[in-house]
Write a protein that holds these residues in place. Structure first.
Motif, PDB file in Angstrom:
ATOM      1  N   TYR A 165       0.835  -1.192   0.000  1.00  0.00           N
ATOM      2  CA  TYR A 165       0.000   0.000   0.000  1.00  0.00           C
ATOM      3  C   TYR A 165       0.879   1.255   0.000  1.00  0.00           C
ATOM      4  CZ  TYR A 165      -3.807  -3.225   0.920  1.00  0.00           C
ATOM      5  OH  TYR A 165      -4.719  -4.252   0.817  1.00  0.00           O
ATOM      6  N   ASN A 166       2.031   1.113   0.640  1.00  0.00           N
ATOM      7  CA  ASN A 166       3.094   2.117   0.581  1.00  0.00           C
ATOM      8  C   ASN A 166       4.356   1.418   1.058  1.00  0.00           C
ATOM      9  OD1 ASN A 166       3.105   2.245   3.508  1.00  0.00           O
ATOM     10  ND2 ASN A 166       1.216   3.465   3.311  1.00  0.00           N
ATOM     11  N   SER A 167       5.432   2.165   1.260  1.00  0.00           N
ATOM     12  CA  SER A 167       6.703   1.522   1.599  1.00  0.00           C
ATOM     13  C   SER A 167       6.726   0.901   2.989  1.00  0.00           C
ATOM     14  CB  SER A 167       7.849   2.537   1.483  1.00  0.00           C
ATOM     15  OG  SER A 167       7.669   3.600   2.407  1.00  0.00           O
ATOM     16  N   THR A 168       5.737   1.199   3.796  1.00  0.00           N
ATOM     17  CA  THR A 168       5.709   0.632   5.159  1.00  0.00           C
ATOM     18  C   THR A 168       4.547  -0.315   5.391  1.00  0.00           C
ATOM     19  OG1 THR A 168       4.454   2.545   5.983  1.00  0.00           O
ATOM     20  CG2 THR A 168       6.870   2.639   6.144  1.00  0.00           C
ATOM     21  N   THR A 169       3.605  -0.363   4.453  1.00  0.00           N
ATOM     22  CA  THR A 169       2.428  -1.231   4.604  1.00  0.00           C
ATOM     23  C   THR A 169       2.461  -2.329   3.544  1.00  0.00           C
ATOM     24  OG1 THR A 169       1.162   0.688   5.377  1.00  0.00           O
ATOM     25  CG2 THR A 169      -0.069  -1.304   4.790  1.00  0.00           C
ATOM     26  N   PRO A 170       2.670  -3.590   3.963  1.00  0.00           N
ATOM     27  CA  PRO A 170       2.815  -4.695   3.004  1.00  0.00           C
ATOM     28  C   PRO A 170       1.510  -5.036   2.298  1.00  0.00           C
ATOM     29  CG  PRO A 170       2.819  -5.523   5.261  1.00  0.00           C
ATOM     30  CD  PRO A 170       2.835  -4.037   5.357  1.00  0.00           C
ATOM     31  N   PRO A 171       1.577  -5.911   1.306  1.00  0.00           N
ATOM     32  CA  PRO A 171       0.401  -6.237   0.482  1.00  0.00           C
ATOM     33  C   PRO A 171      -0.725  -6.914   1.245  1.00  0.00           C
ATOM     34  CG  PRO A 171       2.444  -6.956  -0.579  1.00  0.00           C
ATOM     35  CD  PRO A 171       2.802  -6.555   0.804  1.00  0.00           C
ATOM     36  N   ASN A 172      -0.410  -7.670   2.280  1.00  0.00           N
ATOM     37  CA  ASN A 172      -1.456  -8.360   3.041  1.00  0.00           C
ATOM     38  C   ASN A 172      -0.946  -8.657   4.454  1.00  0.00           C
ATOM     39  OD1 ASN A 172       0.135 -10.751   2.885  1.00  0.00           O
ATOM     40  ND2 ASN A 172      -0.842 -11.344   0.960  1.00  0.00           N
ATOM     41  N   ASN A 173      -1.717  -9.435   5.199  1.00  0.00           N
ATOM     42  CA  ASN A 173      -1.407  -9.666   6.618  1.00  0.00           C
ATOM     43  C   ASN A 173      -0.607 -10.937   6.883  1.00  0.00           C
ATOM     44  OD1 ASN A 173      -3.336 -11.671   6.151  1.00  0.00           O
ATOM     45  ND2 ASN A 173      -4.472 -11.261   8.044  1.00  0.00           N
ATOM     46  N   TRP A 174      -0.027 -11.541   5.858  1.00  0.00           N
ATOM     47  CA  TRP A 174       0.687 -12.801   6.057  1.00  0.00           C
ATOM     48  C   TRP A 174       1.875 -12.621   7.011  1.00  0.00           C
ATOM     49  CZ3 TRP A 174       1.115 -14.889   0.313  1.00  0.00           C
ATOM     50  CH2 TRP A 174      -0.181 -15.114  -0.170  1.00  0.00           C
ATOM     51  N   VAL A 175       2.066 -13.628   7.863  1.00  0.00           N
ATOM     52  CA  VAL A 175       3.182 -13.608   8.813  1.00  0.00           C
ATOM     53  C   VAL A 175       4.080 -14.811   8.576  1.00  0.00           C
ATOM     54  CG1 VAL A 175       1.892 -12.353  10.580  1.00  0.00           C
ATOM     55  CG2 VAL A 175       1.888 -14.861  10.600  1.00  0.00           C
ATOM     56  N   THR A 176       5.304 -14.730   9.082  1.00  0.00           N
ATOM     57  CA  THR A 176       6.263 -15.808   8.873  1.00  0.00           C
ATOM     58  C   THR A 176       6.057 -16.925   9.888  1.00  0.00           C
ATOM     59  OG1 THR A 176       8.032 -15.167  10.400  1.00  0.00           O
ATOM     60  CG2 THR A 176       7.918 -13.994   8.308  1.00  0.00           C
ATOM     61  N   ARG A 177       6.683 -18.050   9.629  1.00  0.00           N
ATOM     62  CA  ARG A 177       6.674 -19.164  10.578  1.00  0.00           C
ATOM     63  C   ARG A 177       7.324 -18.758  11.894  1.00  0.00           C
ATOM     64  NH1 ARG A 177       4.474 -23.136  11.665  1.00  0.00           N
ATOM     65  NH2 ARG A 177       6.161 -24.644  11.862  1.00  0.00           N
ATOM     66  N   PHE A 178       8.189 -17.753  11.844  1.00  0.00           N
ATOM     67  CA  PHE A 178       8.883 -17.304  13.043  1.00  0.00           C
ATOM     68  C   PHE A 178       8.195 -16.096  13.685  1.00  0.00           C
ATOM     69  CE2 PHE A 178      13.138 -18.892  11.054  1.00  0.00           C
ATOM     70  CZ  PHE A 178      12.711 -20.209  11.231  1.00  0.00           C
ATOM     71  N   GLY A 179       7.081 -15.674  13.112  1.00  0.00           N
ATOM     72  CA  GLY A 179       6.381 -14.513  13.622  1.00  0.00           C
ATOM     73  C   GLY A 179       6.732 -13.239  12.866  1.00  0.00           C
ATOM     74  N   TYR A 180       5.856 -12.236  12.949  1.00  0.00           N
ATOM     75  CA  TYR A 180       6.030 -10.927  12.298  1.00  0.00           C
ATOM     76  C   TYR A 180       5.739 -11.026  10.792  1.00  0.00           C
ATOM     77  CZ  TYR A 180       8.209  -9.889  16.775  1.00  0.00           C
ATOM     78  OH  TYR A 180       8.456  -9.748  18.118  1.00  0.00           O
ATOM     79  N   SER A 181       5.666  -9.871  10.145  1.00  0.00           N
ATOM     80  CA  SER A 181       5.247  -9.814   8.746  1.00  0.00           C
ATOM     81  C   SER A 181       6.138 -10.657   7.844  1.00  0.00           C
ATOM     82  CB  SER A 181       5.270  -8.369   8.242  1.00  0.00           C
ATOM     83  OG  SER A 181       4.978  -8.327   6.848  1.00  0.00           O
TER      84      SER A 181
END
Length: 584
Positions: free
Chosen positions: A160-176
């Motif tokens: 959406y911008n340089s700080t807002t990623p395309p969706n809410n997916w998170v990693t296996r280790f946590g966080y975006s």
């Protein structure tokens, strides 16, 4: 007569009326290929043996200990990643799929290891990590710069911008799961750490690249591959937000379990890739000859999905997908029926004509002796070794190694170290990765370094291979050696499996083959003794002879027991045999 005696008599009578259920017919699984009844031994190279005193295990260290595998009865070993890597995720962040990391040695060292292993009759399996690369890999550097032909080697999306990623997916280790790159003004997707960008397998060039990696190592002479992280190879192409998990209130928003992962794992295309890789190794064998090159797949998924790894009914996939259900579905206080349940789950869902396998632990799970009790370690090793098919042993399980102690400051696991310090003890995988305990010398004989990559367990002076190898000592290692010999008997290779809970915490099974001795395994994992009968197994009558016992048993091989009344001590496991020619 006391109430207690009445209950015991009633229980005994009840079990005498129960006939054990035949849940596996072994006659269709002949030992016609090397891997079908093999015990695979997982070596975690960093922690096996250090040859050069830098505190980290290496290839020459493994070479120096290959005879140990022979002595243990092992005929195949699987090596966790040894490829060139910055080492952010213990080698699972690969910067060159076709080279050996200098921390472990050279390609010449690997060639020597392969030859030495083959000379000793040991097959060598490598980790194949197709889902992602290191961010230091040349492919990612070229893709980041939009170099022609490499633009879509990885999964790039506008945010959406340089700080807002395309969706809410998170990693296996946590966080975006998204990381912004200014050069492209886009985010790249990473299922694991930010240093591990996911490859885009919807790009045919990527598929071919990874096929070529397989062929490279096959040309080297390896005997197969363990395919890492199968569920994550493909993502849903619509990149929708994932819904909240049913129990999301129990987790923090940045944690993996906060979301229900319906778009980033177990997509049907991931299963199809296994079939494509099977075609690669099968075609290689047809062209080059030699023994079967085996594929083992790794996934913690629902049983109906896991079974598709084997085959879709028309096309073959993995020779076997790792069976983690004994790991995930059992606890220290599990009852006999709760242990039997995952065994039945696998065998009753496995497609016809395929081979079962049994896994107790690995580099991502607490050690068996810690998770299920050191007093039960032999019983569980006996369980998986004597069930039909393949057995998989994580290094150190054969001597009952427990989790080591590693502090936050000493930790190496990115899964834990990128999160809050207070979560470290709950999330780290460092505890099950501490160095092998060879002897009572400094650093357990693992290394001469002043400091090892992870600290050696403080228990090494009382629990190590040297102590357990001494003649006349009843030890975990001697039990393991006995198991490796016993599982070669035709009754265990070809025999039917009949299994039954004889008491709340006592399970038993027989391996029966017409014209051969019938073997029975009995395991009391409870905290109290229990008197049981083998009468549910119709092929076992009269007296039985003890063949093998757990190291905590007071019985010895050759002892004779009445099959109708056997008192099992707490945490005791035994194998007995009965001459039998009964048709089953």
């Amino acid at each position: 007569m006391s109430v207690l005696k009445i209950v015991i008599l009633f229980t005994s009578l009840l079990h005498s009326l129960i006939e054990a259920e035949v849940i596996y017919n072994g006659s269709s699984t002949a030992k016609d290929d090397w891997w079908k009844h093999t015990a695979f031994y997982q070596i975690y190279p960093r922690s096996f043996k250090d040859s050069d005193g830098d505190g980290l295990g290496d290839l020459n260290g493994i070479i120096s200990k290959l005879q140990y595998l022979v002595d243990a009865g092992i005929t195949a070993t699987w090596l966790s990643p040894i490829f060139k890597s910055p080492g952010v995720d213990a080698g699972y962040d690969i910067s060159d799929f076709r080279d050996i990391d200098e921390k472990f040695g050279t390609m010449s060292d690997f060639d020597r290891l392969l030859k030495a292993a083959h000379d000793l009759g040991i097959k060598v399996i490598l980790d194949f990590v197709p889902n992602h690369t290191s961010d230091q890999h040349v492919w990612f550097q070229l893709s980041k710069n939009r170099t022609k032909g490499y633009e879509d080697y990885f999964i790039w999306k506008k945010g959406y911008n340089s700080t807002t990623p395309p969706n809410n997916w998170v990693t296996r280790f946590g966080y975006s799961a998204w990381e912004y790159v200014a050069e492209r003004d886009e985010f790249y997707y990473h299922q694991f750490t930010t240093s591990q960008p996911d490859l885009d397998f919807r790009n045919p060039k990527v598929v071919q690249e990874m096929n070529d990696v397989l062929t490279f190592w096959l040309d080297k002479g390896v005997d197969g591959f363990r395919i890492d992280a199968i569920p994550f190879i493909f993502e849903h192409p619509d990149f929708k937000d994932e819904p909240l998990a049913d129990d999301y209130q129990n987790y923090k928003p940045y944690e993996y379990k906060y979301l229900k992962h319906i778009y980033v794992r177990d997509q049907p295309e991931s299963i199809d890739m296994i079939y494509q890789w099977r075609e690669v190794v099968d075609n290689y064998q047809k062209q080059k000859g030699g023994d079967t090159r085996v594929l083992m797949s790794e996934a913690y998924s629902r049983v109906n999905i896991i079974m598709q790894h084997y085959s879709n009914g028309t096309v073959e996939g993995a020779h076997f997908p790792f069976n983690f259900f004994v790991v995930t579905d059992t606890r220290y206080n599990s009852t006999a029926n709760e242990i039997i349940s995952p065994i039945k789950k696998w065998l009753q869902n496995m497609p016809s004509g395929h081979v079962a396998n049994w896994v107790l632990g690995n580099h991502d799970r607490d050690r068996v002796a810690t998770r299920l009790g050191v007093e039960n370690a032999d019983g569980y090793n006996m369980l998986i070794a004597l069930l039909p098919g393949v057995a998989v042993t994580y290094y150190g399980e054969e001597i009952g190694m427990e989790n080591g102690a590693v502090t936050w400051e000493e930790g190496q696991d990115p899964k834990a170290c990128i999160g809050p310090k207070e979560d470290y003890l709950r999330t780290t995988r460092d505890f099950e990765r501490t160095p092998f305990q060879w002897d009572s010398t400094v650093n357990a004989g693992f290394s001469t370094a002043n400091k090892t990559w992870l600290p050696v367990s403080s228990q090494y002076k009382t629990n190590n291979l040297e102590l357990q190898s001494k003649d006349g000592v009843k030890s975990h290692f001697h039990v393991y050696q006995g198991l490796m010999k016993l599982r070669k008997e035709d009754s265990f290779v070809f025999g039917n499996l009949n299994i039954e809970a004889l008491d709340t915490y006592v399970l038993a099974f027989t391996r029966e083959l017409v014209g051969n001795d019938t073997y029975a395994f009995i395991f009391n994992k409870g905290n109290y003794s229990s008197t049981v009968s083998l009468s549910p197994f119709k092929s076992v009558t009269g007296n039985v002879t003890v063949v093998l016992t757990s190291s905590n048993s007071t019985r010895n091989a050759g002892d004779t027991l009445p099959s109708g009344r056997i008192t099992m001590d707490a945490h005791e496991a035994i194998v007995v045999k009965s001459p039998s020619n009964v048709s089953v």
